[in-house]
Design a protein around this motif. Structure first.
Motif, PDB file in Angstrom:
ATOM      1  N   GLY A  90       0.813  -1.214   0.000  1.00 56.94           N
ATOM      2  CA  GLY A  90       0.000   0.000   0.000  1.00 56.94           C
ATOM      3  C   GLY A  90       0.846   1.262   0.000  1.00 56.94           C
ATOM      4  N   LEU A  91       1.922   1.272   0.775  1.00 59.77           N
ATOM      5  CA  LEU A  91       2.807   2.425   0.803  1.00 59.77           C
ATOM      6  C   LEU A  91       3.491   2.625  -0.541  1.00 59.77           C
ATOM      7  CD1 LEU A  91       4.271   4.698   2.290  1.00 59.77           C
ATOM      8  CD2 LEU A  91       5.904   2.998   3.149  1.00 59.77           C
TER       9      LEU A  91
ATOM     10  N   ARG B  42       2.363   1.635  -3.459  1.00 58.43           N
ATOM     11  CA  ARG B  42       1.360   2.083  -4.431  1.00 58.43           C
ATOM     12  C   ARG B  42       1.054   3.562  -4.268  1.00 58.43           C
ATOM     13  NH1 ARG B  42      -1.018  -1.645  -7.494  1.00 58.43           N
ATOM     14  NH2 ARG B  42      -0.994  -3.833  -6.870  1.00 58.43           N
ATOM     15  N   ALA B  43       1.036   4.025  -3.027  1.00 56.36           N
ATOM     16  CA  ALA B  43       0.775   5.445  -2.786  1.00 56.36           C
ATOM     17  C   ALA B  43       1.885   6.317  -3.367  1.00 56.36           C
ATOM     18  CB  ALA B  43       0.633   5.711  -1.290  1.00 56.36           C
ATOM     19  N   ALA B  44       3.086   5.738  -3.441  1.00 49.16           N
ATOM     20  CA  ALA B  44       4.216   6.493  -3.984  1.00 49.16           C
ATOM     21  C   ALA B  44       4.271   6.436  -5.504  1.00 49.16           C
ATOM     22  CB  ALA B  44       5.527   5.961  -3.406  1.00 49.16           C
TER      23      ALA B  44
ATOM     24  N   PRO C  95       3.907  -2.672  -7.701  1.00 50.43           N
ATOM     25  CA  PRO C  95       4.594  -1.400  -7.913  1.00 50.43           C
ATOM     26  C   PRO C  95       6.053  -1.601  -8.263  1.00 50.43           C
ATOM     27  CG  PRO C  95       3.320  -1.389  -5.873  1.00 50.43           C
ATOM     28  CD  PRO C  95       3.335  -2.796  -6.356  1.00 50.43           C
TER      29      PRO C  95
ATOM     30  N   SER D  94       2.644   3.646  -8.967  1.00 54.96           N
ATOM     31  CA  SER D  94       2.285   2.283  -9.351  1.00 54.96           C
ATOM     32  C   SER D  94       2.379   2.095 -10.846  1.00 54.96           C
ATOM     33  CB  SER D  94       0.860   1.950  -8.879  1.00 54.96           C
ATOM     34  OG  SER D  94      -0.072   2.821  -9.495  1.00 54.96           O
TER      35      SER D  94
ATOM     36  N   SER E 186       9.837   0.771   0.821  1.00 55.60           N
ATOM     37  CA  SER E 186       8.668   0.605   1.684  1.00 55.60           C
ATOM     38  C   SER E 186       8.878  -0.561   2.640  1.00 55.60           C
ATOM     39  CB  SER E 186       7.419   0.369   0.839  1.00 55.60           C
ATOM     40  OG  SER E 186       7.181   1.460  -0.036  1.00 55.60           O
TER      41      SER E 186
END
Length: 353
Positions: free
Chosen positions: A150-151, A153-155, A162, A157, A170
């Motif tokens: 999740g971290l 992907r937030a940065a 990712p 993707s 991450s």
């Protein structure tokens, strides 16, 4: 930060003879693991103990010596082999999925999350006895890896997972977070005896391994390795990227879910038994690539055998390197794995030059 998961190597076919040689070496290593320890036990006593336990013979033996051989040394050797094989194969899978040579369960936070889950069950009694250490470790491992994904992907993707570099960064953050959570739980809730026991266990400890642990570790490791080998063709495709895997007809999401689930299951189970053991999933896959090449139908079984051999011998060293004291096996794997990985990186750089 991104590093190719495949270092140019000489392609060598392992062949049936190499597989047989590897299995023979593993059997010898297991025998060596049973024979060597802090207390000297004559080879005759060892073989009579095995005969009594396996074939039902009735050789007269001292109970303490028979107990050391059967309930202590043999169980440690078997669990070490299962743990080494499972962690090495997990490293191969993660390095292929992420196309990154630095990927392994330890770096990606799976081991740290599993440790946190196991400690919550062990120290706080979460689940009121309904949850075993392995279930708690599995839940913690899944949660940790989900947070890492999740971290990342937030940065940023792309297709499938990712970018590998983001996941590694991450994973480092997730590892530190869950290690901190584990330390907080221990500091706030554990008594002095629990602190000592849990701290020693977290460094990789096989002193408490017994036959129930063998009956858990061996099936999980064997099943996990076989499932990963069934996906050898898909892993070959992933080494060229998620886009290439899709064009080759690989069911991307399902394959990722299955393989990550298997890796988490293996890691969590081994962590619940022995604690977190680093460097096996990182170094062993690279050593296996030098021997058999990058095709996963060869790489997976080779990594399993080498990982099993490595951890059995590391366990032996942990018992004899300091007279009268048993060191955590994680200390031995780090002492060997860190310089070993440095050699692999330097050799890979020279081959690419």
């Amino acid at each position: 930060m991104t590093v190719s998961a495949t270092i140019p190597v000489r392609r060598r076919s392992p062949g049936p003879s190499r597989l047989i040689l590897g299995l023979a070496a593993l059997i010898v290593a297991l025998a060596f693991g049973v024979s060597v320890g802090e207390t000297f036990i004559a080879p005759e006593v060892i073989w009579k103990t095995l005969s009594n336990q396996i074939f039902g013979t009735d050789y007269p033996l001292r109970p303490i010596q028979e107990g050391i051989v059967w309930n202590y040394r043999l169980t440690r050797a078997i669990v070490a082999a299962a743990c080494g094989a499972g962690l090495a194969v997990s490293g191969v899978v993660l390095q292929a999925l992420l196309r990154n040579a630095l990927a392994d369960p330890y770096i990606l936070g799976i081991s740290a999350g599993a440790s946190t889950g196991a400690v919550l069950v062990m120290v706080l009694g979460i689940g009121a006895g309904a949850l075993s250490l392995s279930v708690g470790a599995f839940a913690g491992g899944i949660l940790a890896f989900s947070l890492v994904i999740g971290l990342a992907r937030a940065a940023g993707s792309g297709i499938g997972l990712p970018q590998a570099g983001l996941i590694i960064l991450s994973g480092i953050a997730g590892t530190q977070l869950f290690n901190a959570l584990t330390s907080f739980v221990i500091a706030q809730s554990a008594n002095a005896e629990q602190v000592r026991g849990v701290t020693f266990w977290m460094m990789g400890n096989m002193s408490g391994v017994r036959w129930p642990d063998v009956r858990l570790a061996v099936p999980v490791s064997t099943l996990g390795v076989l499932v990963c080998m069934a996906y050898a063709r898909a892993l070959d495709a992933f080494t060229f990227g998620a886009e290439s895997a899709v064009t080759m007809g690989i069911a991307l999401r399902r394959t990722q879910a299955v393989l990550i689930g298997v890796v988490t299951m293996i890691t969590a189970t081994m962590v619940s038994i022995t604690g977190a053991i680093g460097f096996v999933g990182l170094v062993i896959p690279h050593a296996a690539r030098f021997l058999v090449g990058v095709r996963h139908d060869r790489l997976l079984p080779a990594s399993a055998l080498i990982g099993a051999l490595f951890l059995v011998m590391a366990d032996v060293v942990s018992r004899v390197i300091v007279p009268g004291q048993v060191l955590p096996i994680g200390v031995i794997t780090a002492l060997v794995g860190a310089p070993g990985f440095a050699v692999i990186l330097i050799r890979g750089r020279r081959q690419r030059a």
